[in-house]
Design a protein around this motif. Structure first.
Motif, PDB file in Angstrom:
ATOM      1  N   SER A  47      -5.192  18.517  15.323  1.00  0.00           N
ATOM      2  CA  SER A  47      -3.982  17.994  14.675  1.00  0.00           C
ATOM      3  C   SER A  47      -3.756  18.654  13.318  1.00  0.00           C
ATOM      4  O   SER A  47      -2.612  18.931  12.947  1.00  0.00           O
ATOM      5  CB  SER A  47      -4.071  16.476  14.533  1.00  0.00           C
ATOM      6  OG  SER A  47      -5.244  16.087  13.856  1.00  0.00           O
ATOM      7  N   TYR A  59     -10.266  16.079  17.638  1.00  0.00           N
ATOM      8  CA  TYR A  59      -8.874  15.638  17.551  1.00  0.00           C
ATOM      9  C   TYR A  59      -8.296  15.929  16.166  1.00  0.00           C
ATOM     10  O   TYR A  59      -7.155  16.394  16.029  1.00  0.00           O
ATOM     11  CB  TYR A  59      -8.769  14.130  17.830  1.00  0.00           C
ATOM     12  CG  TYR A  59      -9.171  13.730  19.222  1.00  0.00           C
ATOM     13  CD1 TYR A  59      -8.902  14.545  20.319  1.00  0.00           C
ATOM     14  CD2 TYR A  59      -9.810  12.517  19.464  1.00  0.00           C
ATOM     15  CE1 TYR A  59      -9.265  14.167  21.598  1.00  0.00           C
ATOM     16  CE2 TYR A  59     -10.174  12.129  20.735  1.00  0.00           C
ATOM     17  CZ  TYR A  59      -9.908  12.964  21.801  1.00  0.00           C
ATOM     18  OH  TYR A  59     -10.273  12.591  23.073  1.00  0.00           O
ATOM     19  N   ILE A  71       2.611   5.471  18.826  1.00  0.00           N
ATOM     20  CA  ILE A  71       2.269   6.615  19.678  1.00  0.00           C
ATOM     21  C   ILE A  71       0.754   6.755  19.818  1.00  0.00           C
ATOM     22  O   ILE A  71       0.228   6.962  20.931  1.00  0.00           O
ATOM     23  CB  ILE A  71       2.887   7.907  19.114  1.00  0.00           C
ATOM     24  CG1 ILE A  71       4.422   7.836  19.185  1.00  0.00           C
ATOM     25  CG2 ILE A  71       2.377   9.131  19.871  1.00  0.00           C
ATOM     26  CD1 ILE A  71       5.122   8.984  18.498  1.00  0.00           C
ATOM     27  N   LEU A  72       0.035   6.628  18.702  1.00  0.00           N
ATOM     28  CA  LEU A  72      -1.417   6.772  18.747  1.00  0.00           C
ATOM     29  C   LEU A  72      -2.065   5.634  19.535  1.00  0.00           C
ATOM     30  O   LEU A  72      -3.078   5.838  20.212  1.00  0.00           O
ATOM     31  CB  LEU A  72      -1.980   6.811  17.320  1.00  0.00           C
ATOM     32  CG  LEU A  72      -1.642   8.061  16.505  1.00  0.00           C
ATOM     33  CD1 LEU A  72      -2.169   7.935  15.088  1.00  0.00           C
ATOM     34  CD2 LEU A  72      -2.230   9.312  17.166  1.00  0.00           C
ATOM     35  N   ARG A  73      -1.465   4.450  19.468  1.00  0.00           N
ATOM     36  CA  ARG A  73      -2.008   3.327  20.219  1.00  0.00           C
ATOM     37  C   ARG A  73      -1.859   3.534  21.730  1.00  0.00           C
ATOM     38  O   ARG A  73      -2.686   3.094  22.517  1.00  0.00           O
ATOM     39  CB  ARG A  73      -1.335   2.028  19.780  1.00  0.00           C
ATOM     40  CG  ARG A  73      -2.112   0.775  20.188  1.00  0.00           C
ATOM     41  CD  ARG A  73      -1.478  -0.485  19.653  1.00  0.00           C
ATOM     42  NE  ARG A  73      -1.653  -0.591  18.217  1.00  0.00           N
ATOM     43  CZ  ARG A  73      -0.684  -0.411  17.322  1.00  0.00           C
ATOM     44  NH1 ARG A  73       0.531  -0.114  17.718  1.00  0.00           N
ATOM     45  NH2 ARG A  73      -0.935  -0.531  16.048  1.00  0.00           N
ATOM     46  N   LEU A  74      -0.804   4.214  22.130  1.00  0.00           N
ATOM     47  CA  LEU A  74      -0.633   4.538  23.544  1.00  0.00           C
ATOM     48  C   LEU A  74      -1.719   5.498  24.024  1.00  0.00           C
ATOM     49  O   LEU A  74      -2.149   5.448  25.172  1.00  0.00           O
ATOM     50  CB  LEU A  74       0.745   5.168  23.777  1.00  0.00           C
ATOM     51  CG  LEU A  74       1.976   4.258  23.606  1.00  0.00           C
ATOM     52  CD1 LEU A  74       3.249   5.069  23.807  1.00  0.00           C
ATOM     53  CD2 LEU A  74       1.924   3.088  24.585  1.00  0.00           C
ATOM     54  N   ILE A  75      -2.172   6.366  23.116  1.00  0.00           N
ATOM     55  CA  ILE A  75      -3.168   7.384  23.483  1.00  0.00           C
ATOM     56  C   ILE A  75      -4.591   6.836  23.361  1.00  0.00           C
ATOM     57  O   ILE A  75      -5.428   7.005  24.260  1.00  0.00           O
ATOM     58  CB  ILE A  75      -3.014   8.633  22.596  1.00  0.00           C
ATOM     59  CG1 ILE A  75      -1.596   9.225  22.757  1.00  0.00           C
ATOM     60  CG2 ILE A  75      -4.070   9.685  22.943  1.00  0.00           C
ATOM     61  CD1 ILE A  75      -1.289  10.342  21.773  1.00  0.00           C
ATOM     62  N   PHE A  76      -4.880   6.167  22.234  1.00  0.00           N
ATOM     63  CA  PHE A  76      -6.247   5.742  21.926  1.00  0.00           C
ATOM     64  C   PHE A  76      -6.452   4.227  22.024  1.00  0.00           C
ATOM     65  O   PHE A  76      -7.430   3.703  21.500  1.00  0.00           O
ATOM     66  CB  PHE A  76      -6.627   6.200  20.507  1.00  0.00           C
ATOM     67  CG  PHE A  76      -6.538   7.676  20.303  1.00  0.00           C
ATOM     68  CD1 PHE A  76      -7.432   8.538  20.914  1.00  0.00           C
ATOM     69  CD2 PHE A  76      -5.540   8.227  19.501  1.00  0.00           C
ATOM     70  CE1 PHE A  76      -7.355   9.906  20.724  1.00  0.00           C
ATOM     71  CE2 PHE A  76      -5.449   9.593  19.305  1.00  0.00           C
ATOM     72  CZ  PHE A  76      -6.358  10.437  19.926  1.00  0.00           C
ATOM     73  N   LYS A  77      -5.503   3.517  22.653  1.00  0.00           N
ATOM     74  CA  LYS A  77      -5.554   2.054  22.752  1.00  0.00           C
ATOM     75  C   LYS A  77      -5.503   1.466  21.336  1.00  0.00           C
ATOM     76  O   LYS A  77      -4.756   1.927  20.513  1.00  0.00           O
ATOM     77  CB  LYS A  77      -6.784   1.608  23.532  1.00  0.00           C
ATOM     78  CG  LYS A  77      -6.897   2.256  24.908  1.00  0.00           C
ATOM     79  CD  LYS A  77      -5.649   2.023  25.755  1.00  0.00           C
ATOM     80  CE  LYS A  77      -5.739   2.710  27.106  1.00  0.00           C
ATOM     81  NZ  LYS A  77      -4.479   2.575  27.870  1.00  0.00           N
TER      82      LYS A  77
END
Length: 344
Positions: free
Chosen positions: A12, A8, A279-285
């Motif tokens: 990125s 990842y 945004i990252l929390r939506l992807i990686f909890k």
């Protein structure tokens, strides 16, 4: 998923490199040599095949600005991520709880009253007076908000946000009064301060930013597992051997240092510390072991993209970058409020 973190990060970072290369070519000025590799080769070899105007635009205008966008975006994003982990709430970003406003307040006082303050301060601190003032403002605000909103290890989200509103209102009113008192040059500086801009990027500022970020990140980036444990509750984290109070104090000091330094060099750039972690929390909890290092890169991507848009969308004029980040961040702030209203 944790095993895929290097992948990842690589992808990125590759995206960031592509965006940075594209940003070099976006703007009113067009290079005589149209190939990036030709320009890069000429700079490395120093063979004078690149014109002075090309070299000036590349080395003194665009590259320092791109580097500053990468550094500040990373710093603000990691600061927001750490604060959200410490407060256990997605609304705890530097600008929403007043840390940025606190830095702006003391910075604005320094801009207008600096000539009266400097005689009482050792000469060695004169050059960095603005940065020191912004850091102290951020640290003072962070400490006040934390003390007011936290009791027995639990944070009252409403009190935290209201504390941020109070600090922001005080900073806004004081800055308005200073604008009334300021001279023409001070007025320009204060306007830049409130709207945010990377137009003043230099290699010296980038070097200072890089040192601050390396020092802060050497502690913060490695605390993903500790923040994961603290999300379960501070008592549970202590039973797992996590020095909770020690970590919280360091997060407070280092995030204040990061935010204060960024504000000193770029003014008010809000919502970066809110958008990226969300945004990252939506992807990686809520796995901070992954979110923290990823936020360092995605913060750079976000701010570099916003800055490139700000200086090209209305060329040759420039839209203040703080306006763009606020425009992007406000809808996300509303979305978080809607999702969190039951728990609040």
């Amino acid at each position: 998923m944790q095993n895929k973190l290097p992948l990842y990060l690589f992808l990125s970072l590759l995206l960031l490199l592509i965006l940075a290369t594209a940003a070099l070519y976006m703007g009113v000025y067009e290079f005589e040599k149209h190939s990036f590799f030709e320009i890069f080769k000429a700079l490395i070899n120093d063979d004078n095949s690149i014109s002075e105007s090309d070299k000036f635009v590349l080395m003194d205008l665009r590259l320092p600005r791109i580097v500053m966008a990468i550094l500040i975006g990373s710093a603000l994003s990691v600061s927001g991520t750490c604060l959200q982990g410490m407060f256990k709430n997605p609304l705890a970003s530097p600008d929403l709880i007043g840390i940025t406003s606190g830095a702006i307040l003391l910075g604005a006082i320094t801009i207008v009253l600096g000539t009266h303050i400097k005689p009482y301060i050792p000469e060695v601190f004169h050059f960095s007076l603005l940065s020191i003032a912004a850091f102290l403002g951020a640290l003072l605000t962070m400490t006040i908000v934390y003390r007011i909103s936290t009791s027995n290890g639990k944070t009252n989200v409403v009190v935290m946000l209201l504390s941020g509103v109070a600090v922001t209102a005080m900073a806004f009113s004081t800055t308005g009064f200073l604008i009334y008192l300021s001279k023409e040059e001070e007025l320009r500086d204060l306007t830049f301060w409130n709207l945010g801009s990377l137009g003043g990027a230099t290699w010296t500022k980038n070097a200072i930013l890089a040192v601050v970020i390396v020092v802060a990140f050497s502690f913060l980036i490695t605390k993903g597992k500790a923040l994961n444990a603290m999300m379960l509750g501070e008592r549970d984290a202590q039973h797992l051997g996590i020095p909770v109070e020690k970590i919280k104090k360091r997060i407070i000091i280092l995030t204040a240092l990061l935010v204060g330094t960024c504000v000193a060099f770029s003014g008010n750039i809000g919502f970066v510390g809110l958008i990226v972690p969300y945004i990252l929390r939506l992807i990686f909890k809520s796995n901070y072991h992954i979110i923290l290092p990823m936020s360092a890169v995605f913060g750079s991507i976000l701010l570099l993209t916003a800055d490139t848009i700000s200086r090209t969308i209305a060329a040759p004029s420039e839209i203040p970058i703080g306006i763009l980040t606020a425009f992007m961040g406000a809808p996300i702030f509303i979305a978080i409020l809607i999702r969190s209203k039951k728990s609040m």
